[in-house]
Write a protein that holds these residues in place. Structure first.
Motif, PDB file in Angstrom:
ATOM      1  N   GLN A  48       0.863  -1.171   0.000  1.00 17.69           N
ATOM      2  CA  GLN A  48       0.000   0.000   0.000  1.00 17.69           C
ATOM      3  C   GLN A  48       0.907   1.231   0.000  1.00 17.69           C
ATOM      4  OE1 GLN A  48      -2.603   0.524   3.425  1.00 17.69           O
ATOM      5  NE2 GLN A  48      -4.157   1.501   2.114  1.00 17.69           N
ATOM      6  N   MET A  49       0.661   2.140  -0.924  1.00 17.32           N
ATOM      7  CA  MET A  49       1.563   3.273  -1.128  1.00 17.32           C
ATOM      8  C   MET A  49       0.945   4.558  -0.596  1.00 17.32           C
ATOM      9  SD  MET A  49       2.818   2.268  -4.985  1.00 17.32           S
ATOM     10  CE  MET A  49       1.250   1.487  -5.447  1.00 17.32           C
ATOM     11  N   GLY A  50       1.836   5.472  -0.188  1.00 12.99           N
ATOM     12  CA  GLY A  50       1.401   6.757   0.338  1.00 12.99           C
ATOM     13  C   GLY A  50       2.151   7.900  -0.308  1.00 12.99           C
ATOM     14  N   ASP A 110       5.645   7.578  -1.640  1.00  8.89           N
ATOM     15  CA  ASP A 110       5.865   6.562  -2.671  1.00  8.89           C
ATOM     16  C   ASP A 110       5.375   7.027  -4.046  1.00  8.89           C
ATOM     17  OD1 ASP A 110       6.724   4.588  -0.674  1.00  8.89           O
ATOM     18  OD2 ASP A 110       4.608   4.559  -0.082  1.00  8.89           O
ATOM     19  N   ARG A 111       5.361   8.333  -4.268  1.00  7.88           N
ATOM     20  CA  ARG A 111       4.771   8.828  -5.512  1.00  7.88           C
ATOM     21  C   ARG A 111       5.523   8.316  -6.748  1.00  7.88           C
ATOM     22  NH1 ARG A 111       7.396  12.983  -3.031  1.00  7.88           N
ATOM     23  NH2 ARG A 111       8.977  14.141  -4.218  1.00  7.88           N
ATOM     24  N   ALA A 158       4.452   4.758  -7.312  1.00 15.43           N
ATOM     25  CA  ALA A 158       3.073   4.747  -7.801  1.00 15.43           C
ATOM     26  C   ALA A 158       3.013   5.144  -9.272  1.00 15.43           C
ATOM     27  CB  ALA A 158       2.214   5.695  -6.963  1.00 15.43           C
ATOM     28  N   TYR A 203      -3.291   3.297  -3.507  1.00 20.58           N
ATOM     29  CA  TYR A 203      -2.650   4.618  -3.463  1.00 20.58           C
ATOM     30  C   TYR A 203      -3.751   5.666  -3.409  1.00 20.58           C
ATOM     31  CZ  TYR A 203       0.602   8.400  -4.767  1.00 20.58           C
ATOM     32  OH  TYR A 203       1.363   9.554  -4.783  1.00 20.58           O
ATOM     33  N   SER A 204      -4.215   5.929  -2.227  1.00 16.96           N
ATOM     34  CA  SER A 204      -5.368   6.825  -2.059  1.00 16.96           C
ATOM     35  C   SER A 204      -4.994   8.222  -1.616  1.00 16.96           C
ATOM     36  CB  SER A 204      -6.357   6.212  -1.063  1.00 16.96           C
ATOM     37  OG  SER A 204      -5.715   5.954   0.178  1.00 16.96           O
ATOM     38  N   SER A 235      -2.709  10.683  -6.884  1.00 22.76           N
ATOM     39  CA  SER A 235      -3.654   9.684  -6.367  1.00 22.76           C
ATOM     40  C   SER A 235      -4.988   9.743  -7.097  1.00 22.76           C
ATOM     41  CB  SER A 235      -3.862   9.864  -4.865  1.00 22.76           C
ATOM     42  OG  SER A 235      -4.351  11.162  -4.576  1.00 22.76           O
ATOM     43  N   PHE A 246      -4.598   7.885 -10.170  1.00 19.36           N
ATOM     44  CA  PHE A 246      -4.415   6.463  -9.889  1.00 19.36           C
ATOM     45  C   PHE A 246      -5.744   5.718  -9.887  1.00 19.36           C
ATOM     46  CE2 PHE A 246      -3.503   2.655  -7.444  1.00 19.36           C
ATOM     47  CZ  PHE A 246      -2.223   2.323  -7.844  1.00 19.36           C
TER      48      PHE A 246
END
Length: 368
Positions: free
Chosen positions: A297-299, A302-303, A306, A335-336, A341, A344
């Protein structure tokens, strides 16, 4: 061979399929020609005197059309021992090894020596999944196979996901590869199995393609998918081949597990390293199925990962690649929050669509 194929249909193990039956009939003719060609017999003397050989077969078509099954039937029912069935990738690795050895012990061109060694006590060579992904293979194949077929009188049967004219289609210095295409079209009969039915999907029937959360249970599931898709024995897992997939003139990507058009990667290798669209397009063109393990799970931090993941999924989606994955969460939650995002969301939508029966039923290669 044809009798065995028909018995499988009668028993319900196979469905009657027009393209498969046509290919089985052609392989049956070849089998009868080979079995009638006895060394020292009248027909064998005729072939030797005229320097003729039974024409080989090049079967091509989409994933799951039964090409490997038919070739296995052909090979298994040949009634002599001078035959060999090998995956094309493994064969080319062997060729490169033999060429290195030949250069150490002989001066001059190693290819005739290598061809003679490979052809020793061999009348039929059956390849599974002929594909050309690198210039090293492309540069030697025309000369090697000319030696095997025309000088060593080996009959070749092979399968591929592509017609001969599409092999190494955008490859570096492809003009040096064109004589090999001419050789195929001259020495092998090209037989298409390109109907709409993907029988390989039967092997993964009932299995999901997206597994959460990360852990041993999810990993075990995608391992099972790999072995079902490739027919590789699970107990021999340590010997699944790897591959160096050439991206450009001086770059390649290491594929830890690569067999029969199925590739296994980690998310870290694909998206945490500096990669771009050419890398992902090369993967999408080379493999009909891709397994990615360890998607986190990316945040916001982690752009970059992503953004690369978006490019990767676009390439796989546009080439109808079957995706199987282990992930921390469902696609909608990957990636919310973070730069990009909102964009995404389209990737999440594609990931959900790629799990559908309709997407899975589409053939590999042609863009949507």
């Amino acid at each position: 061979m044809l009798a065995r194929y028909e018995r499988l249909i009668e028993s319900g193990e196979l469905r009657d399929d027009t393209d498969q039956r046509r290919a089985a009939s052609r392989l049956d003719v070849l089998q009868r020609e080979l079995q009638a060609e006895r060394p020292g017999g009248l027909l064998g003397q005729f072939f030797a005197r005229k320097h003729l050989r039974p024409q080989g077969v090049y079967m091509w078509g989409g994933v799951g059309r039964g090409k490997s099954m038919l070739m296995d039937l052909f090979h298994d029912t040949l009634n002599f021992a001078e035959k060999r069935r090998v995956h094309f990738h493994a064969f080319m690795q062997e060729v490169h090894q033999e060429m290195r050895l030949a250069r150490q012990t002989h001066d001059g061109d190693p290819i005739p020596l290598v061809a003679a060694k490979l052809a020793a006590n061999l009348r039929v060579l059956a390849f599974d999944e002929m594909v050309v992904n690198n210039s090293a293979d492309a540069m030697i194949m025309s000369r090697l196979f000319t030696q095997l077929i025309q000088e060593q009188d080996v009959t070749v049967v092979t399968t591929s996901n592509r017609p001969p004219t599409d092999l190494y289609i955008d490859g570096l210095n492809r003009e040096h590869f064109l004589p090999f295409i001419d050789l195929i079209e001259t020495e092998l009969e090209v037989v298409g199995l390109n109907g709409p039915t993907d029988y390989r999907l039967d092997r993964i029937g009932g299995m999901a393609s997206w597994y959460t959360p990360l852990g041993d249970a999810a990993t075990d599931k995608v391992r099972e998918v790999f072995f079902r898709l490739t027919d590789f024995a699970p107990e021999d897992a340590a010997n699944v081949p790897s591959e160096e997939l050439v991206i450009g003139a001086k770059r390649s990507i290491h594929v830890p597990k690569s067999l029969k058009g199925v590739a296994v990667f980690s998310f870290k290798r694909l998206c945490s390293e500096a990669r771009g669209a050419p890398d992902y397009l090369a993967i999408a063109r080379a493999y009909h199925s891709v397994i990615i393990v360890g998607i986190p799970q990316m945040g916001p931090d982690d752009r970059n990962e992503a953004a690369r993941f978006v490019t990767l999924i676009d390439a796989l989606y546009e080439h109808r690649v079957k995706l199987f994955a282990t992930a921390a969460v469902a696609p909608d939650l990957l990636y919310s929050a973070g730069d990009g995002s909102f964009e995404f969301e389209r990737t999440a939508s594609r990931l959900n669509e790629m799990q559908s029966d309709e997407y899975m039923a589409q053939g590999h290669g042609a863009e949507i």
